[in-house]
Design an enzyme around this catalytic site. Structure first.
Site, PDB file in Angstrom:
ATOM      1  N   LYS A  50       0.828  -1.210   0.000  1.00 34.45           N
ATOM      2  CA  LYS A  50       0.000   0.000   0.000  1.00 34.45           C
ATOM      3  C   LYS A  50       0.867   1.268   0.000  1.00 34.45           C
ATOM      4  O   LYS A  50       2.082   1.186   0.169  1.00 34.45           O
ATOM      5  CB  LYS A  50      -0.960  -0.033   1.194  1.00 34.45           C
ATOM      6  CG  LYS A  50      -1.866  -1.284   1.239  1.00 34.45           C
ATOM      7  CD  LYS A  50      -2.896  -1.311   0.112  1.00 34.45           C
ATOM      8  CE  LYS A  50      -3.520  -2.678  -0.106  1.00 34.45           C
ATOM      9  NZ  LYS A  50      -4.522  -3.091   0.849  1.00 34.45           N
TER      10      LYS A  50
HETATM   11  C1  LIG Z   1      -5.570  -3.908   1.397  1.00 30.88           C
HETATM   12  C2  LIG Z   1      -7.015  -3.628   1.377  1.00 30.88           C
HETATM   13  C3  LIG Z   1      -7.854  -3.877   2.475  1.00 30.88           C
HETATM   14  C4  LIG Z   1      -7.403  -4.620   3.685  1.00 30.88           C
HETATM   15  O1  LIG Z   1      -6.302  -4.101   4.333  1.00 30.88           O
HETATM   16  P1  LIG Z   1      -5.396  -5.045   5.256  1.00 30.88           P
HETATM   17  O2  LIG Z   1      -4.470  -4.083   5.922  1.00 30.88           O
HETATM   18  O3  LIG Z   1      -4.687  -6.000   4.360  1.00 30.88           O
HETATM   19  O4  LIG Z   1      -6.290  -5.731   6.220  1.00 30.88           O
HETATM   20  C5  LIG Z   1      -9.166  -3.481   2.390  1.00 30.88           C
HETATM   21  N1  LIG Z   1      -9.662  -2.883   1.296  1.00 30.88           N
HETATM   22  C6  LIG Z   1      -8.899  -2.646   0.214  1.00 30.88           C
HETATM   23  C7  LIG Z   1      -9.499  -1.972  -0.984  1.00 30.88           C
HETATM   24  C8  LIG Z   1      -7.558  -3.029   0.210  1.00 30.88           C
HETATM   25  O5  LIG Z   1      -6.811  -2.827  -0.875  1.00 30.88           O
END
Ligand SMILES: *Cc1c(COP(=O)(O)O)cnc(C)c1O
Length: 382
Positions: A180
């Site tokens: 991310k």
């Molecule tokens: C990565 C992601 C999540 C979940 O995040 P985590 O930190 O992996 O639990 C939720 N929604 C979207 C759109 C994502 O890309």
């Protein structure tokens, strides 16, 4: 293999984490509030609540909104499963809205069609890093008395009509997974201007207790009251220190992702078989993903491109399979194929190319070369 995305960690990040490991607080210490305050400012909101994943952030919002078994929440079909799972955690029903074929984000017209007397809220997802049409979504939410949450996991740093993602819906959530925009290994955050919601989520992330350990130490008391049923969704201090250090580079990461996307746009402009991502004049794009689509003119399949590029070490990916087509959703809900035809078609055409601040010029050049020479490589194979 050039991965579709990955973290960029430098010496400042490492020093920040080590300093916390040598301090008195490994968790629930001063770094949590520091990270929250800095994040709230960056994201253009009054409050930020740190949790240990983007999934926990979504769960906290659904709990704070009181989603229950009688409720429906509208979610786009093309998202990571967590965006819909959070509704199911609360016993509610996710209802899937279709996307716009050009922008690949939730289509407000489809959202409007999916509203029923049971609808409680809307979860918008800024797919790939492009903010949704928040003006239209806010108007719909207001008209029907629904909550509007932004799952902004892809979009940190982007803006819509000059306003940063994080302040575009009543609540917004983020993930700090290594792929991310910024990372704490695992981690998440919710931003909001609503103090009542923020306070409810702080209690929820700490077992439903009215105070945390640090607050009790300060007040010199052992007493606490469990006022709600919560979870242990806390983010540790060394992760918050990493988050603070990463946040200082968020603008630089955003610019580097955009520079890679600009290179791709230019390099692929003349390819008839590939459509590059939509750009809109009223919003910026965070390019968590560079999601292009095979056009109808493409004489080969998504799988052909995927396998050939992978064999060349290019970490091309396909995101996302519409959530309701996953086995769990097929087994437990009644969503037929064709529920969201645009999202289903996009899933058969999308290819995401590697983009991250960790990519070198040579990495970008290899991706460009592999994509541009793909048709020749493919015809010599077949
Ligand atoms: C990565 C992601 C999540 C979940 O995040 P985590 O930190 O992996 O639990 C939720 N929604 C979207 C759109 C994502 O890309």
């Amino acid at each position: 293999m050039i991965p579709y995305s990955r973290q960029a960690i430098d010496d400042a990040d490492i020093e920040a984490v080590v300093a916390v490991l040598q301090s008195d607080w490994l968790t629930t210490g001063p770094k949590v509030a520091e990270f929250e305050a800095a994040f709230a400012t960056y994201a253009g909101a009054t409050h930020a609540v740190a949790v240990n994943s983007g999934t926990a952030a979504l769960h906290a919002v659904m709990h704070a909104r009181g989603v229950g078994s009688d409720d429906e929440v509208i979610v786009p079909a093309n998202t990571f499963v967590a965006s819909a799972n959070c509704v199911v955690y609360q016993g509610g029903t996710p209802v899937f809205a279709d996307i716009d074929a050009e922008t690949l984000v939730m289509d407000p017209r489809s959202v409007a069609e999916k509203i029923t007397p049971r609808t409680k809220g809307i979860i918008a997802v800024d797919f790939a890093g492009l903010p949704c049409d928040y003006e239209a979504l806010r108007a719909l939410a207001e008209e029907h008395g629904l909550f509007l949450h932004a799952d902004a996991c892809h979009a940190l740093g982007a803006s819509y009509n000059g306003r940063p993602v994080g302040g575009l819906a009543t609540t917004s959530s983020f993930s700090f997974h290594p792929v991310k925009p910024i990372t704490t290994a695992e981690g998440g955050m919710i931003t909001t201007d609503d103090e009542t919601l923020a306070s409810s989520m702080r209690i929820f992330r700490n077992h439903g207790l009215s105070s945390d350990f640090r607050q009790r130490e300060k007040a010199q008391t052992w007493e606490y009251d469990m006022v709600d049923l919560g979870w242990n969704y806390r983010l540790s201090d060394f992760q918050c220190a990493l988050g603070l250090s990463q946040l200082r580079k968020a603008d630089e990461f955003f610019a580097r992702r955009n520079a890679v996307a600009d290179r791709y746009d230019e390099a692929f402009e003349d390819l008839e078989w590939l459509q590059t991502p939509a750009r809109l004049s009223d919003r910026t794009h965070a390019f968590h993903l560079y999601a292009c689509q095979l056009t109808e003119a493409a004489p080969f399949s998504q799988r052909d491109v995927f396998q050939t590029l992978r064999a060349k070490g290019i970490g091309v990916h396909v995101m996302y399979r519409p959530v309701y087509l996953h086995s769990y959703y097929q087994k437990n809900f009644e969503y037929a194929e064709g529920t969201c035809p645009v999202a289903e078609q996009a899933y058969r055409r999308i290819l995401t190319l590697p983009v991250s601040p960790a990519m070198t010029e040579a990495d970008v050049a290899s991706v460009v070369d592999a994509v541009r020479t793909f048709p020749a490589a493919y015809s010599s194979l077949s």
